[in-house]
Design a protein around this motif. Structure first.
Motif, short mmCIF file in Angstrom:
data_model
loop_
_atom_site.label_atom_id
_atom_site.label_comp_id
_atom_site.label_asym_id
_atom_site.label_seq_id
_atom_site.Cartn_x
_atom_site.Cartn_y
_atom_site.Cartn_z
N ALA A 76 56.25 -5.07 -41.10
CA ALA A 76 55.87 -4.07 -40.10
C ALA A 76 55.10 -2.93 -40.76
O ALA A 76 54.09 -2.46 -40.22
CB ALA A 76 57.12 -3.54 -39.39
N ARG A 77 55.55 -2.49 -41.93
CA ARG A 77 54.86 -1.40 -42.64
C ARG A 77 53.44 -1.81 -43.01
O ARG A 77 52.50 -1.03 -42.85
CB ARG A 77 55.63 -1.02 -43.91
CG ARG A 77 56.93 -0.31 -43.65
CD ARG A 77 57.81 -0.19 -44.88
NE ARG A 77 57.17 0.55 -45.97
CZ ARG A 77 57.61 0.51 -47.22
NH1 ARG A 77 58.67 -0.21 -47.56
NH2 ARG A 77 57.01 1.20 -48.16
N MET A 78 53.29 -3.03 -43.51
CA MET A 78 51.96 -3.50 -43.91
C MET A 78 51.05 -3.69 -42.70
O MET A 78 49.87 -3.33 -42.73
CB MET A 78 52.07 -4.82 -44.70
CG MET A 78 52.62 -4.66 -46.10
SD MET A 78 51.55 -3.74 -47.23
CE MET A 78 50.25 -4.95 -47.50
N GLU A 79 51.61 -4.24 -41.61
CA GLU A 79 50.79 -4.44 -40.40
C GLU A 79 50.33 -3.10 -39.83
O GLU A 79 49.17 -2.97 -39.44
CB GLU A 79 51.58 -5.21 -39.34
CG GLU A 79 51.68 -6.70 -39.62
CD GLU A 79 52.52 -7.46 -38.60
OE1 GLU A 79 53.02 -6.84 -37.63
OE2 GLU A 79 52.67 -8.67 -38.79
N GLU A 80 51.21 -2.13 -39.82
CA GLU A 80 50.85 -0.80 -39.31
C GLU A 80 49.74 -0.19 -40.16
O GLU A 80 48.77 0.36 -39.64
CB GLU A 80 52.08 0.10 -39.31
CG GLU A 80 51.83 1.48 -38.76
CD GLU A 80 53.08 2.35 -38.75
OE1 GLU A 80 52.91 3.58 -38.84
OE2 GLU A 80 54.20 1.82 -38.67
N MET A 84 37.32 -0.89 -45.95
CA MET A 84 37.84 -0.98 -47.32
C MET A 84 38.31 0.38 -47.84
O MET A 84 39.33 0.46 -48.52
CB MET A 84 36.79 -1.59 -48.25
CG MET A 84 37.34 -1.94 -49.61
SD MET A 84 38.86 -2.94 -49.61
CE MET A 84 38.21 -4.55 -49.29
N GLY A 85 37.60 1.44 -47.53
CA GLY A 85 38.03 2.77 -47.98
C GLY A 85 39.38 3.14 -47.40
O GLY A 85 40.25 3.65 -48.11
N LYS A 86 39.57 2.85 -46.12
CA LYS A 86 40.85 3.15 -45.48
C LYS A 86 41.94 2.22 -45.99
O LYS A 86 43.11 2.61 -46.05
CB LYS A 86 40.73 3.05 -43.96
CG LYS A 86 39.94 4.20 -43.36
CD LYS A 86 39.90 4.11 -41.86
CE LYS A 86 39.10 5.26 -41.27
NZ LYS A 86 39.02 5.18 -39.81
N MET A 87 41.56 0.98 -46.34
CA MET A 87 42.55 0.05 -46.91
C MET A 87 43.12 0.66 -48.18
O MET A 87 44.33 0.61 -48.40
CB MET A 87 41.91 -1.31 -47.22
CG MET A 87 41.49 -2.09 -46.01
SD MET A 87 42.88 -2.67 -45.04
CE MET A 87 43.07 -4.29 -45.69
N LEU A 124 47.09 0.18 -49.64
CA LEU A 124 47.47 0.11 -51.05
C LEU A 124 48.73 0.92 -51.36
O LEU A 124 49.62 0.41 -52.06
CB LEU A 124 46.29 0.54 -51.93
CG LEU A 124 46.48 0.32 -53.42
CD1 LEU A 124 46.72 -1.16 -53.74
CD2 LEU A 124 45.28 0.83 -54.19
N PRO A 125 48.88 2.15 -50.85
CA PRO A 125 50.13 2.87 -51.14
C PRO A 125 51.38 2.17 -50.60
O PRO A 125 52.42 2.17 -51.26
CB PRO A 125 49.92 4.24 -50.46
CG PRO A 125 48.44 4.40 -50.38
CD PRO A 125 47.90 3.01 -50.18
N ALA A 155 51.71 -1.10 -50.12
CA ALA A 155 51.91 -2.28 -50.97
C ALA A 155 52.51 -1.87 -52.32
O ALA A 155 53.39 -2.56 -52.85
CB ALA A 155 50.59 -3.01 -51.17
N THR A 156 52.05 -0.74 -52.85
CA THR A 156 52.58 -0.26 -54.13
C THR A 156 54.06 0.09 -54.00
O THR A 156 54.86 -0.27 -54.87
CB THR A 156 51.77 0.97 -54.59
OG1 THR A 156 50.40 0.58 -54.77
CG2 THR A 156 52.30 1.53 -55.90
N GLN A 157 54.43 0.74 -52.91
CA GLN A 157 55.84 1.09 -52.69
C GLN A 157 56.71 -0.15 -52.61
O GLN A 157 57.81 -0.19 -53.17
CB GLN A 157 56.00 1.91 -51.41
CG GLN A 157 55.45 3.31 -51.50
CD GLN A 157 55.45 4.01 -50.15
OE1 GLN A 157 55.74 3.41 -49.11
NE2 GLN A 157 55.08 5.29 -50.15
N ILE A 158 56.23 -1.17 -51.91
CA ILE A 158 57.01 -2.41 -51.77
C ILE A 158 57.21 -3.05 -53.14
O ILE A 158 58.32 -3.48 -53.48
CB ILE A 158 56.30 -3.38 -50.79
CG1 ILE A 158 56.34 -2.81 -49.37
CG2 ILE A 158 56.94 -4.78 -50.84
CD1 ILE A 158 55.46 -3.53 -48.36
N GLN A 159 56.16 -3.09 -53.95
CA GLN A 159 56.29 -3.66 -55.29
C GLN A 159 57.22 -2.82 -56.16
O GLN A 159 58.05 -3.37 -56.90
CB GLN A 159 54.92 -3.76 -55.96
CG GLN A 159 54.02 -4.80 -55.31
CD GLN A 159 52.68 -4.85 -55.99
OE1 GLN A 159 52.60 -5.34 -57.11
NE2 GLN A 159 51.65 -4.36 -55.33
#
Length: 122
Positions: free
Chosen positions: A34-38, A47-50, A55-56, A58-62
């Motif tokens: 849900a966090r990634m989809e949002e 890409m800039g908004k990605m 990225l933040p 995804a970084t938190q999940i890792q």
């Protein structure tokens, strides 16, 4: 007085496989999905908004996974883990495959133009 830097975590190939597998599994946890989809929806494939939004997350999940293996709980830990995985990719096909899967979870699918017929012949 500055404290000494934390020792660099080291993982064997087998340990790297386990951690990478756990990181990939973390992206399928419903809350993380849900966090990634949002974040992706908010980024609208820009890409800039990605980089700013996805990225933040995804970084938190890792970070939530790799901190249990001695990597610091900041972006630096994820970078060190990524370097370690990159090093093992050339040595271990299973790690290379898992790394590719992780990248596919992080990066948006690239749209490619259709092959043939895209440019009218003159």
């Amino acid at each position: 007085m500055a404290s000494a830097p934390a020792p660099q975590p080291t993982l064997t190939v087998e340990q790297a496989r386990v951690v990478l597998s756990e990181v990939i599994q973390a992206f399928s946890v419903p809350d993380n999905v849900a966090r990634m989809e949002e974040a992706r929806e908010s980024a609208c494939n820009d890409m800039g908004k990605m980089l700013q939004l996805v990225l933040p997350v995804a970084t938190q999940i890792q970070q939530e996974v790799i901190k249990a293996y001695g990597f610091n709980n900041e972006g630096e830990g994820v970078l060190k883990f990524a370097r370690l995985v990159k090093m093992y990719e050339t040595q271990d096909p299973e790690i290379a495959a898992m790394s590719a899967k992780l990248k596919s979870l992080l990066l948006p699918p690239l749209s490619t133009p259709p092959i043939g017929g895209a440019i009218p012949a003159s």
